[in-house]
Enzyme design. Structure first.
Site, PDB file in Angstrom:
ATOM      1  N   SER A 204       0.853  -1.182   0.000  1.00 16.92           N
ATOM      2  CA  SER A 204       0.000   0.000   0.000  1.00 16.92           C
ATOM      3  C   SER A 204       0.885   1.226   0.000  1.00 16.92           C
ATOM      4  O   SER A 204       2.000   1.194   0.535  1.00 16.92           O
ATOM      5  CB  SER A 204      -0.898   0.016   1.247  1.00 16.92           C
ATOM      6  OG  SER A 204      -1.522   1.270   1.401  1.00 16.92           O
ATOM      7  N   TYR A 218      -2.023  -0.170  10.160  1.00 18.66           N
ATOM      8  CA  TYR A 218      -2.035  -0.559   8.743  1.00 18.66           C
ATOM      9  C   TYR A 218      -0.759  -0.097   8.040  1.00 18.66           C
ATOM     10  O   TYR A 218      -0.078  -0.888   7.371  1.00 18.66           O
ATOM     11  CB  TYR A 218      -3.261   0.040   8.061  1.00 18.66           C
ATOM     12  CG  TYR A 218      -3.415  -0.346   6.612  1.00 18.66           C
ATOM     13  CD1 TYR A 218      -3.793  -1.637   6.259  1.00 18.66           C
ATOM     14  CD2 TYR A 218      -3.184   0.579   5.593  1.00 18.66           C
ATOM     15  CE1 TYR A 218      -3.940  -2.000   4.926  1.00 18.66           C
ATOM     16  CE2 TYR A 218      -3.334   0.229   4.263  1.00 18.66           C
ATOM     17  CZ  TYR A 218      -3.708  -1.059   3.935  1.00 18.66           C
ATOM     18  OH  TYR A 218      -3.842  -1.413   2.611  1.00 18.66           O
ATOM     19  N   LYS A 222       2.212  -2.517   6.625  1.00 20.79           N
ATOM     20  CA  LYS A 222       2.459  -2.536   5.186  1.00 20.79           C
ATOM     21  C   LYS A 222       3.901  -2.137   4.853  1.00 20.79           C
ATOM     22  O   LYS A 222       4.476  -2.598   3.864  1.00 20.79           O
ATOM     23  CB  LYS A 222       1.474  -1.619   4.463  1.00 20.79           C
ATOM     24  CG  LYS A 222       0.071  -2.191   4.339  1.00 20.79           C
ATOM     25  CD  LYS A 222       0.057  -3.438   3.460  1.00 20.79           C
ATOM     26  CE  LYS A 222      -1.353  -3.910   3.145  1.00 20.79           C
ATOM     27  NZ  LYS A 222      -1.369  -5.094   2.246  1.00 20.79           N
TER      28      LYS A 222
END
Length: 342
Positions: A204, A218, A222
């Site tokens: 991402s 997150y 990532k």
């Protein structure tokens, strides 16, 4: 800076003779700065998986998270590129079966499909899934691994988020993809150690964005996920290995995060096929690249990319006069010195 780029997009695109659907897809104001003048929101001719130059009729493909969203779109794109075999790994049999039906239609029945139900965070299930795939492929390790499965967990600021929820993001985005990679690497070493493979990882942009509210778990997970791929690249120099930011697609994850999602799933799907099938993809080996960037315009900058070691995870303003190979040599030397002292 961003406003200037938007203006250039509009001037650049008015001179093109694309269909209205393509024109609309790239004229929308981009959410983020772009490495190329053109910023795509939809599939475009250069990454159309049905073109003969991207034929995958000799390739076998394993796709994790293949039951929905981006994984499903990638599976269909490989079917349009006439992939020989596609294995779909996911947690829900019904969604995998739905993707298999789409593959059947897209390939005209020419692509064989294998469905494997497994949770990537459970190592034993991943191993069983991989060897089931190899057996279905006639004893061959898949030519292409699309490491797509992941998830969103632990939303909130570092003050608010519960640490168990925070670490759940690492289960989904680090442990799970690493389990898949290790199983794949070890199977290749066992069955075909001299055969180069292609690994397409879907991290991402959060991995390198400086900050996004409530997205610490997150983004950090990532980043770790992306760094793992960097090691896969250096440990397997004959392979083609990529981090591909898929864009901001209206997946279940994006809806859960409440994100604006202007990109079609066909955009990263076509880009994945291009990375697997185009000889030019080798020029971007080891790089972190966004599916939104126009691939022809990226290739126009390949000399600059190589000279300045662009599109890699690094510390801005540091060691910019030293290329990646020299930095790798120095890091290896330090590591070996430490081993000798032990």
């Amino acid at each position: 800076m961003l406003i200037g780029k938007v203006v250039r997009f509009r001037v650049h695109l008015t001179s093109l003779s694309w269909s209205p659907s393509h024109e609309v897809s790239v004229m929308a104001q981009p959410l983020f700065p772009s490495f190329t003048p053109t910023y795509h929101h939809d599939q475009y001719p250069a990454i159309d998986p049905s073109q003969p130059s991207l034929d995958c009729s000799t390739r076998t493909v394993l796709i994790t998270g293949g039951g929905r969203g981006i994984g499903q779109a990638i599976a269909v794109a490989f079917a349009k590129a006439h992939a020989k075999n596609i294995a779909l790994l996911g947690r829900t049999k019904s969604t995998l079966e739905a993707t298999a039906a789409l593959i059947e239609t897209a390939s005209g029945g020419k692509t064989d499909v294998t469905i494997v139900v497994a949770d990537i965070t459970i190592k034993e299930q991943v191993l069983d899934a991989l060897y089931t795939t190899i057996e279905a492929f006639g004893g061959d390790v898949p030519d292409v691994l699309v490491n797509n499965a992941g998830g969103l967990a632990g939303r909130g600021s570092l003050t608010e988020v519960e640490i168990d929820d925070f670490m759940s993001a690492f289960e989904l985005n680090v442990r799970g993809p690493l389990a898949v990679l290790q199983a794949y690497l070890r199977a290749n070493k066992k069955y075909s150690p001299d055969t180069p493979r292609t690994v397409i990882n879907l991290p991402s942009g959060a991995a390198h964005l400086p900050y996004a509210p409530s997205a610490a778990a997150y983004g950090i997970s990532k980043l770790a996920n992306s760094k793992i791929i960097e090691y896969v690249h250096h440990e397997n120099p004959s392979w083609n290995v990529f981090n591909m930011q898929p864009g901001v697609v209206a997946t279940d994850l994006a809806r859960e995060a409440g994100r604006k999602a202007p990109d079609s799933p066909e955009l990263p799907a076509g880009f994945a096929v291009w990375l697997a099938a185009s000889p030019d993809a080798r020029k971007l080996n080891g790089k972190f690249i966004w599916a939104n960037w126009d691939i022809n315009e990226v290739l126009e900058r390949i000399d600059e990319i190589e000279k300045r070691d662009l599109l890699t995870l690094t510390l801005k303003g540091w060691a910019e006069d030293i290329n990646a190979e020299e930095m790798k040599r120095r890091a290896t030397s330090v590591h070996r010195d430490a081993e000798r002292k032990e």
